[in-house]
Design a protein around this motif. Structure first.
Motif, PDB file in Angstrom:
ATOM      1  N   GLU A 246       0.832  -1.202   0.000  1.00 35.23           N
ATOM      2  CA  GLU A 246       0.000   0.000   0.000  1.00 35.23           C
ATOM      3  C   GLU A 246       0.873   1.263   0.000  1.00 35.23           C
ATOM      4  N   LEU A 247       1.936   1.270   0.799  1.00 38.21           N
ATOM      5  CA  LEU A 247       2.824   2.426   0.818  1.00 38.21           C
ATOM      6  C   LEU A 247       3.419   2.672  -0.566  1.00 38.21           C
ATOM      7  N   LEU A 248       3.873   1.603  -1.222  1.00 36.05           N
ATOM      8  CA  LEU A 248       4.436   1.753  -2.563  1.00 36.05           C
ATOM      9  C   LEU A 248       3.399   2.295  -3.537  1.00 36.05           C
ATOM     10  N   GLY A 249       2.153   1.856  -3.380  1.00 30.47           N
ATOM     11  CA  GLY A 249       1.099   2.345  -4.252  1.00 30.47           C
ATOM     12  C   GLY A 249       0.806   3.813  -4.042  1.00 30.47           C
ATOM     13  N   HIS A 250       0.761   4.245  -2.769  1.00 36.61           N
ATOM     14  CA  HIS A 250       0.520   5.662  -2.480  1.00 36.61           C
ATOM     15  C   HIS A 250       1.617   6.533  -3.096  1.00 36.61           C
ATOM     16  N   CYS A 251       2.876   6.104  -2.937  1.00 35.00           N
ATOM     17  CA  CYS A 251       3.981   6.905  -3.469  1.00 35.00           C
ATOM     18  C   CYS A 251       3.975   6.896  -4.998  1.00 35.00           C
TER      19      CYS A 251
END
Length: 293
Positions: free
Chosen positions: A198-203
C-alpha cells in the motif's frame, strides 16, 4: 473411509511438529497418537510419517493429507458450532481473526457488548493479517474476519464482505502539513512485503518510488524512527489510535483503506456470528488523529 479422529491426529502432528506436542494438544498419550497414525497409514495405503533423528517428519503424502485434514476438521468444527447455535444464543462460539489495529480499537468494545448481552457465547480472538485471515476463513478455522481492502482488491471466491468503515491514511513525519511528494528524496520506513504494497502504491500515485531504508512491521518501532528523524512513513488511522509517539506529526492523506467484515459460505451467518457482527457495526468509528509535540 478416512476416520475423522485420525485426521485430527495427523493435523495436530503437522501443526505442532511432533508426536509429543500433538499428544499434549489433543490430551492423548503418545502411544495413542502413534497408533492412530499407523491406522491412518493402513487405511490410506500411503507412508505419511518417517523418522527424522529422534523424532518424525511428514512425508510429502503426509503433508498433503495434513493440509486437507486441517480444512476438513475446520469445516466440521464450524458445522458443529452452527448446529449448537441453532438452539439460540444461550450458547455458541465466535472465532474472529483481525489485523492488529482493528483488534485493539474495534474489537474490545464489541466483545464487551457481546459479553454483556450474551454471557455464554465464547469468543476466540486472534491477530491475523488479511492474507492469513482469508485462508483461515476458507479452511473453517475462523468464523469471521476483519480485513482491509483497497480499490484494486479483487473479490475472493466464496467470501462475503460487509462494509464497516473507511480508515484514513496518514503521512508520519517530523513536521505537519506535508505531502508525499515533499518526501520523494527522503528515507522511508516500510513493513514486510505484504504490508508495504500500500505504501508503494501511495507513493507511485504521487509520482515517485520511495527509497526504503528501514523495514519493520512494528508501529512503535516505525514511529520511533520517524521521531528520531531517520525517515518518514505512512500509517492508517486505526494504527495511530493504538499508538502515536511523541514528536511524530500525522498529516491526513487523500486516501483511505476500507474495512470490511468477511464471512465464508452462503448466508445466513450463524446466530452468534451475526450477533458479533451487529456488535461491531454499533462501535462508533474512530475520530481524526492529531499530532504529538
Amino acid at each position: 473411509m478416512l476416520d475423522l479422529v485420525r485426521l485430527r491426529v495427523l493435523a495436530a502432528v503437522a501443526a505442532h511438529g511432533s508426536v509429543t506436542a500433538a499428544a499434549e494438544a489433543l490430551h492423548y498419550t503418545q502411544p495413542t497418537v502413534s497408533h492412530h497414525l499407523s491406522r491412518l497409514e493402513a487405511a490410506t495405503g500411503a507412508k505419511l510419517v518417517q523418522k527424522a533423528g529422534r523424532g518424525i517428519r511428514l512425508t510429502p503424502e503426509g503433508e498433503l493429507l495434513a493440509r486437507r485434514a486441517a480444512e476438513i476438521i475446520g469445516r466440521v468444527d464450524a458445522a458443529d458450532a452452527e448446529l449448537a447455535e441453532r438452539i439460540g444464543l444461550q450458547t455458541g462460539r465466535v472465532r474472529v481473526g483481525s489485523f492488529s489495529s482493528a483488534l485493539s480499537v474495534l474489537v474490545p468494545p464489541a466483545a464487551a457488548e457481546i459479553g454483556r448481552r450474551y454471557p455464554n457465547i465464547e469468543l476466540e480472538l486472534a491477530d491475523a493479517h488479511p492474507v492469513v485471515a482469508h485462508q483461515q476463513l476458507r479452511e473453517g478455522a475462523i468464523d469471521l474476519a476483519i480485513v482491509f481492502r483497497y480499490d484494486d482488491a479483487t473479490p475472493d471466491d466464496g467470501i462475503r464482505y460487509t462494509y464497516l468503515l473507511d480508515d484514513p491514511v496518514y503521512l508520519l513525519s517530523s513536521r505537519s502539513g506535508e505531502t508525499l511528494a515533499d518526501h520523494r528524496d527522503s528515507a522511508w520506513i516500510a513493513g514486510c512485503v505484504n504490508c508495504r504494497r500500500e505504501l508503494l502504491g501511495h507513493c507511485a500515485d504521487a509520482g515517485f518510488t520511495p527509497r526504503i531504508a528501514y523495514t519493520s512491521d512494528d508501529i512503535v518501532v516505525e514511529q520511533a524512527f520517524v521521531a528520531a528523524g531517520l525517515g518518514v512513513t505512512t500509517m492508517p488511522g486505526m494504527a495511530l489510535r493504538s499508538h502515536l509517539a511523541e514528536g511524530v506529526h500525522a498529516t491526513e492523506l487523500p486516501v483511505v483503506r476500507r474495512i470490511y467484515l468477511a464471512t465464508y459460505g452462503d448466508p445466513p451467518d450463524p446466530p452468534a456470528t451475526a450477533a458479533f457482527i451487529e456488535a461491531l457495526r454499533s462501535v462508533p468509528p474512530p475520530g481524526p488523529v492529531g499530532s504529538t509535540t
